[in-house]
Scaffold this active site. Structure first.
Site, PDB file in Angstrom:
ATOM      1  N   SER A 224      41.000  71.581  41.317  1.00  0.00           N
ATOM      2  CA  SER A 224      41.623  70.706  42.289  1.00  0.00           C
ATOM      3  C   SER A 224      42.565  69.735  41.557  1.00  0.00           C
ATOM      4  CB  SER A 224      40.545  69.975  43.094  1.00  0.00           C
ATOM      5  OG  SER A 224      41.044  69.451  44.282  1.00  0.00           O
ATOM      6  N   ASP A 475      40.752  78.717  50.800  1.00  0.00           N
ATOM      7  CA  ASP A 475      40.957  77.302  50.476  1.00  0.00           C
ATOM      8  C   ASP A 475      42.331  76.865  50.956  1.00  0.00           C
ATOM      9  OD1 ASP A 475      41.082  74.772  49.366  1.00  0.00           O
ATOM     10  OD2 ASP A 475      41.401  75.502  47.314  1.00  0.00           O
ATOM     11  N   HIS A 500      37.537  76.707  47.508  1.00  0.00           N
ATOM     12  CA  HIS A 500      37.978  75.666  46.576  1.00  0.00           C
ATOM     13  C   HIS A 500      37.246  75.755  45.230  1.00  0.00           C
ATOM     14  CE1 HIS A 500      40.460  72.180  46.098  1.00  0.00           C
ATOM     15  NE2 HIS A 500      39.472  71.364  45.834  1.00  0.00           N
TER      16      HIS A 500
END
Length: 542
Positions: A224, A475, A500
């Site tokens: 991320s 995601d 994710h």
């Protein structure tokens, strides 16, 4: 990995950004972060400054833990099973880019180490590599315990594992409890300062290791927002890291590179792919909730329906609570049970839609939405009531509000086709919103100026190397990621059903074959980087 005005930007996150509870998101900015996660809808939220957290503490400790010396593998493995890392603190300079009187002030920068499987080298044997996690916008322990992939592959490589906390998060707060108290202090919270922190800490760490280990190749990992940092670290500090593994890293979610509606279009498609009825129910919920909560009697009734711990004061709190559940569940639609954000079953979107579709014809639409969202907040069934407002910030994500108002400007809109209420974004409105919150105005194009992004395939093909960009198309952050190979050594690994930074989770006996294969490819590529590194060293020594 927020709520405010401007498009609802989920914290990434790392990931992830960001982040977690609707209430805590409402305390930040409407745009979730890249490592943080998306939060509540814009405009309707009362904004307040992030709460300050405990100050950093500890002592200077750059060497490996004392337990590292003279243990056998069995004892080490046992120790790692009970405590997978040891905490250390490094005296870090406040400002790496000026020579003002304050720049040399020191704060204690936290990092975690696991040396259980480290091959120390010596006597003609090369030391193992150093695998480094570039910390996200939250407590570093949270990311370390959710990055089991690094622990899983450490034995194969004989790797030393290091997880470095991001400045202004967790215990690494330069001004302790006052770190979020003013723009003057928060001004030192930038991605460039964080990357310099990592480079300086790693240089000191290697200097304090054995002579053999000083030559150990470094590979950085991040998911991320942490994945964005990992890829940028490889580009900015190629002399420190030989490669980067960037999972769910939306480095193209800036300027006009990625369509602004892509995030919420992707969330909506995730639900629509499971059940058109499920999608339609959620899409219709927002107006019904707003209408029902338009007066005090309605707020009281909704508080009962939502099993609120206390009567909710704003109808938008209900919307935020539902919003967070549906968006975050899309991000972590993992194929096996997990507890990264909340305890959730395998394929939680499918389970949410089963709940909605299981209601009899004519059932109240708000009851359906509440029951589905409850899967996110209460899958374990242990919540007697829900903190719809003031849910706290359990992972220390408050600083993302500042980042999302300065350099991390990721425009997001919501189209009419989405299951969320339509929303438009303007840079001017975002600027005013941030000025009201922090007294500063964003620099919306700074990230692409500093790190690039426009025509990234042409640019990185000419000078970049050794980066894995992994993305799962379940995601919603994947749309802002690198989805095609750029060169023979800048690789995009894309999975249709991945979520994710799923590849960074610990291996599970129930993992689908495509996930096992994705991780195998990553290991093979990393091995190739390390082999090439040692070949180059050998050639230079001839």
């Amino acid at each position: 990995m927020a709520a405010a005005s401007g498009a609802p930007l989920p914290p990434l996150a790392s990931v992830a950004l960001l982040l977690l509870l609707a209430a805590s998101a409402a305390a930040r900015s409407p745009m979730p972060s890249p490592a943080a996660f998306p939060g509540a809808p814009p405009r309707q939220l009362q904004r307040r400054r992030p709460a300050s957290s405990s100050s950093s503490g500890g002592r200077y400790a750059v060497a490996i833990s004392a337990a590292a010396a003279g243990h056998d593998d069995t004892a080490a493995a046992s120790a790692a099973a009970t405590k997978p890392f040891t905490a250390h603190y490094f005296p870090q300079e406040l400002d790496h880019f000026t020579f003002t009187p304050n720049s040399s002030a020191v704060f204690y920068h936290k990092y975690l180490v696991n040396d259980t499987f480290w091959r120390r080298g010596g006597a003609g044997e090369a030391a193992g590599p150093i695998f480094v996690y570039t910390g996200n916008e939250g407590d570093i322990e949270w990311f370390a315990t959710n990055t089991g992939f690094m622990f899983d592959i450490a034995p194969k490589f004989g790797a030393l594992l290091v997880f470095i906390e991001h400045r202004f998060y967790g215990e690494s707060k330069p001004f302790g409890n006052d770190s979020y108290s003013s723009a003057e202090k928060l001004g030192y919270l930038t991605s460039t300062q964080a990357l310099a922190d990592y480079a300086i800490l790693l240089a000191s760490l290697k200097h304090n290791l054995s002579a053999a280990a000083a030559a150990s190749p470094v590979v950085v990992f991040g998911g991320s927002y942490g994945g964005m940092l990992a890829s940028w670290f490889r580009l900015k500090y190629p002399h420190v890291a030989i490669g980067a593994v960037a999972s769910s890293s939306p480095i193209l979610q800036f300027d006009y590179i990625t369509p602004w509606s892509s995030f919420y279009d992707a969330v909506s498609q995730d639900y629509k792919s499971e059940s058109l009825n499920c999608f339609s129910v959620i899409k219709a919920t927002w107006d019904v909730v707003e209408e029902k909560g338009s007066n005090d009697a309605g707020l009281l009734e909704l508080s009962k329906t939502f099993r609120a711990c206390k009567t909710v004061q704003s109808v938008y709190s209900f919307r935020n609570w539902l919003w967070t559940a549906f968006v975050y569940t899309a991000m972590v639609d993992y194929p096996t049970p997990a507890n990264f954000l909340m305890n959730l079953p395998a394929y939680p979107i499918k389970e949410m839609c089963k709940i909605i579709d299981g209601f009899p014809a004519g059932a109240d639409i708000v009851d359906k939405a509440f029951a589905a969202a409850s899967l996110y907040y209460n899958y374990t069934g242990d919540q007697a009531c829900f903190k719809i407002e003031d849910g706290g910030d359990p992972h220390g994500l408050s600083g993302w509000g500042w980042q999302a108002c300065t350099e991390m400007i990721m425009p997001m809109t919501i189209s009419n086709e989405s299951m969320f209420p339509p929303f438009t974004f303007t840079y001017d409105e975002k600027s005013e919103d941030c000025f009201q919150s922090y007294g500063v105005r964003p620099r919306p194009h700074w990230i692409t100026t500093e790190y690039g992004g426009n025509k990234i395939d042409q640019v990185l093909k000419r000078f970049g190397s050794n980066i894995i960009f992994s993305n799962g198309m379940r995601d919603p952050w994947s749309r802002g990621g690198v989805l095609k190979n750029i060169s023979s050594s800048i690789t995009a690994l894309v999975t249709e059903k991945g979520a994710h930074h799923l590849d960074f989770r610990s291996a599970n006996k129930d993992d689908p074959d495509w996930l096992v294969e994705q991780r195998r490819q990553e290991v093979d590529i990393i091995q190739g980087w390390i082999d090439q590194y040692h070949e180059d060293i050998a050639q230079m020594s001839k």
